[in-house]
Design a protein around this motif. Sequence first.
Motif, mmCIF file in Angstrom:
data_model
loop_
_atom_site.group_PDB
_atom_site.id
_atom_site.type_symbol
_atom_site.label_atom_id
_atom_site.label_comp_id
_atom_site.label_asym_id
_atom_site.label_seq_id
_atom_site.Cartn_x
_atom_site.Cartn_y
_atom_site.Cartn_z
ATOM 1 N N UNK A 45 5.511 -0.810 -12.786
ATOM 2 C CA UNK A 45 5.742 -2.218 -12.424
ATOM 3 C C UNK A 45 4.759 -2.752 -11.381
ATOM 4 N N UNK A 46 3.555 -2.223 -11.362
ATOM 5 C CA UNK A 46 2.558 -2.770 -10.440
ATOM 6 C C UNK A 46 1.840 -3.947 -11.076
ATOM 7 N N UNK A 47 1.645 -3.865 -12.403
ATOM 8 C CA UNK A 47 1.040 -5.003 -13.111
ATOM 9 C C UNK A 47 1.893 -5.317 -14.341
ATOM 10 N N UNK B 286 0.177 1.894 -14.354
ATOM 11 C CA UNK B 286 0.455 0.738 -13.489
ATOM 12 C C UNK B 286 1.508 -0.168 -14.120
ATOM 13 N N UNK C 299 4.691 -1.296 -2.570
ATOM 14 C CA UNK C 299 5.049 -2.162 -3.694
ATOM 15 C C UNK C 299 5.641 -1.406 -4.874
ATOM 16 N N UNK D 212 0.680 -7.591 -6.512
ATOM 17 C CA UNK D 212 1.139 -6.252 -6.137
ATOM 18 C C UNK D 212 -0.015 -5.265 -6.283
ATOM 19 N N UNK D 213 -0.836 -5.546 -7.256
ATOM 20 C CA UNK D 213 -1.975 -4.669 -7.467
ATOM 21 C C UNK D 213 -3.111 -5.508 -8.029
ATOM 22 N N UNK E 144 11.879 0.571 -10.325
ATOM 23 C CA UNK E 144 11.296 1.087 -9.079
ATOM 24 C C UNK E 144 12.227 2.072 -8.381
ATOM 25 N N UNK F 264 12.523 2.057 2.700
ATOM 26 C CA UNK F 264 12.101 1.093 1.675
ATOM 27 C C UNK F 264 12.927 1.250 0.398
ATOM 28 N N UNK G 34 0.094 -0.243 -2.054
ATOM 29 C CA UNK G 34 0.571 0.034 -3.415
ATOM 30 C C UNK G 34 1.828 0.891 -3.360
ATOM 31 N N UNK H 28 -1.907 8.015 -0.179
ATOM 32 C CA UNK H 28 -1.722 6.699 0.418
ATOM 33 C C UNK H 28 -0.636 6.726 1.479
#
Lengths: 386, 339
Positions: free
Chosen positions: B52-54, B48, A228, A384-385, B76, B104, A225, B87
């Motif tokens: 921009x994860x979902x 989220x 991403x 992505x998730x 992002x 990244x 995550x 994480x």
Amino acid sequence: METKKIMWMIKKDLLELWRHKPRLIAMLLFPIIAIVFFGYGMGGSLENIPIVIVEQSHGPVTNQTVTAIKNMSLYDVKEVTSDPDQAKEMVESGAVKAAIILPPDYDNLESRQAPTVILYVDSSDQLATQAIVPATQTLFARISGEVGVQKMQIESRTGPITQNESSNALQSIVNAINFEVDKIYGDVKYMDFLIPGILAMTIMFACMGGMGRSIAGERETGELARLFMTPTSIATVVGGKIISKLITETGRALILLIVAIVLFGVTIKGSMLLTFLLLILTALCFVGFGIMISARAETQEDYMQMIMPFQMPMMFVSGVFYPIETMPWFFQKLAYVFPLTYANNALRAVILKGTGITEIWSDLIILLAFTLIFFTLGVIRFNRDI
Amino acid sequence: MKYAIETFNLTKKYGDFTAVDSLNMKIENKTIFGFLGPNGAGKTTTIKMLTCLIPPTSGTAKVAGYDIIKEPNNVRQKIGMVPQLVSLYKDLTVKENVELCADFYGMSPELKEERINELMEMVDIKYAENKLVRHLSGGQQQKVSLVASLIHQPEILFLDEPTIGLDPTTKRVLWDLISELNNEGHTIILCSHDMYEVELLCDHVGIINQGVLAAFDTPQALKDAVIKEKESKVAKILKKIKEEDEKGEIIEREGREISIFIINLTDKIIEEITELPMVMEIKKHHSNRITIKIDEGSENGVNTVIRTILDNNGIIKSISTKDPSLEDVFIKVTSKKVE
């Protein structure tokens, strides 16, 4: 008191299992898959081995022989031809496992010379060879006996013979037919037969298993995550994962190959480079398979359960331990849905038969196609998730 | 750009379930915004979508001026996120983890090196830069996570329960860091269940309940709203007392609590206080502390109680009344069922 606690432990475990349906289904399916595929994939007797018969003469003996061969369940006569070269080519290309070549003078009962039957066998399939050679030998010994009796009757009709002639006649009656075995790849041990399949299978397990930690595991622990959340495409992350896995798997393939050569004395008859490239392509294909499955797996455990129904059948049906031809019809068809079958075929051809790229191109193309499909589906399905 | 984040009917549905329902909010630039809500209220889903994860089901949002649907990569580049779950790659060193993040984000090698050193010194983790992350404590790991999220100088930093499970000292260090980052010009979006943390740090607070934004204001304004509500309640009670006197009926009254610590507390003091007409309830605790519930309708109730204590030669060490906290606001807002 203690009973209650024990009851709770049992209840808890069963409830957990009931509430994780993929785990439950996999648990129930596992023994069925294991026993079915293990039983049919390894325990079956050798039958329906594809062969070709070459008949270069016509007559009762030829007819009788062809009928006898066709009646044996061991053989599956794909073709009866009159061209020995064509038959040999069929064996070499892998279309059939053996050619039974009856000579032009096979039906000439009056000749004192015993005709020579040649069994031209693809010895790279060690198990098939092991079954075909003695069975064919026994068959021709029986036919030879019958032909001998017929010859004796013909001899007696032609009038009295000298003692010397008599001894020669007896000899030709006893050995009415000569039988020769021509193993085109020499004597191949079961271990030699097994090694290419084991190489492909090990790569399959390693690559598919490894993608569990690499994708589903990192998704579970949140590392993925974080990646991403950066301006990075799914293809870049997945591409990076593929290349890194490929590097480790190439190393592993090298070690496997060295161990096979050093410990088991395996000789690679074909090109070492081609063998190596095949191993890498196999790795790439199964990394793709792993990515396709892990694209939607939430946890590592779910992933492991999801790949099991693919790995088990592949292991037993793709001809690693036993030739595909010996399996029931359905499994033979199923084998060609699995990429491991093609990896296996190609590796066996290069390592045992010494074939070049021109003979295994169809396996290569199918493996490449599988790889492309897996990667495309993997990237498209990737979230992505979750 | 006035707003760091603007949402426009932002909605996320999972089948029939609406996790976030037409969310409209504007978060000012360079402020600390506390995003609160009970578990399952739609907080994480909103974050989220904003990171921009979902993708949203409908509606959209602008983050740092960029549309989350049309320009996700620009978004992002402008945001950083410190997730609740650390994480980081546990088998990489602190520096390797941060370098990976920097690359990244496509940072130049010189800038990367300079920024890594600067941030590591700021959060005081430079001494552990060559240690494997798995060998660090929870607090140290959270600091590394912060560095990794800040490496590309994001305009907006999302912090999801950044101090959960940390000891009080480490918590304070992180709070100072958050304030410092805000002073440097970063907009901070803080998701937390620690009301003290939110009250201490945030300029504005939004409370989401059942997918709907139920409250949005400064912490003080939200507390004032509760006080105002209480005051209007007092007025109602006074009216009730008047009616009660007229009708001769007893109507149930509400009280407010005060807690008093009397060094030389005696039974006589308790007796005298109990006899006061405005005292509804009295409780004696350990260490000479008493809690008294005084009739909300009594205007000089507290004064009378204090005078009684002093008249009986009592020595008051401390006195506290219970004013509404942000926690009261949270409970009040989130206990309401959405129509």
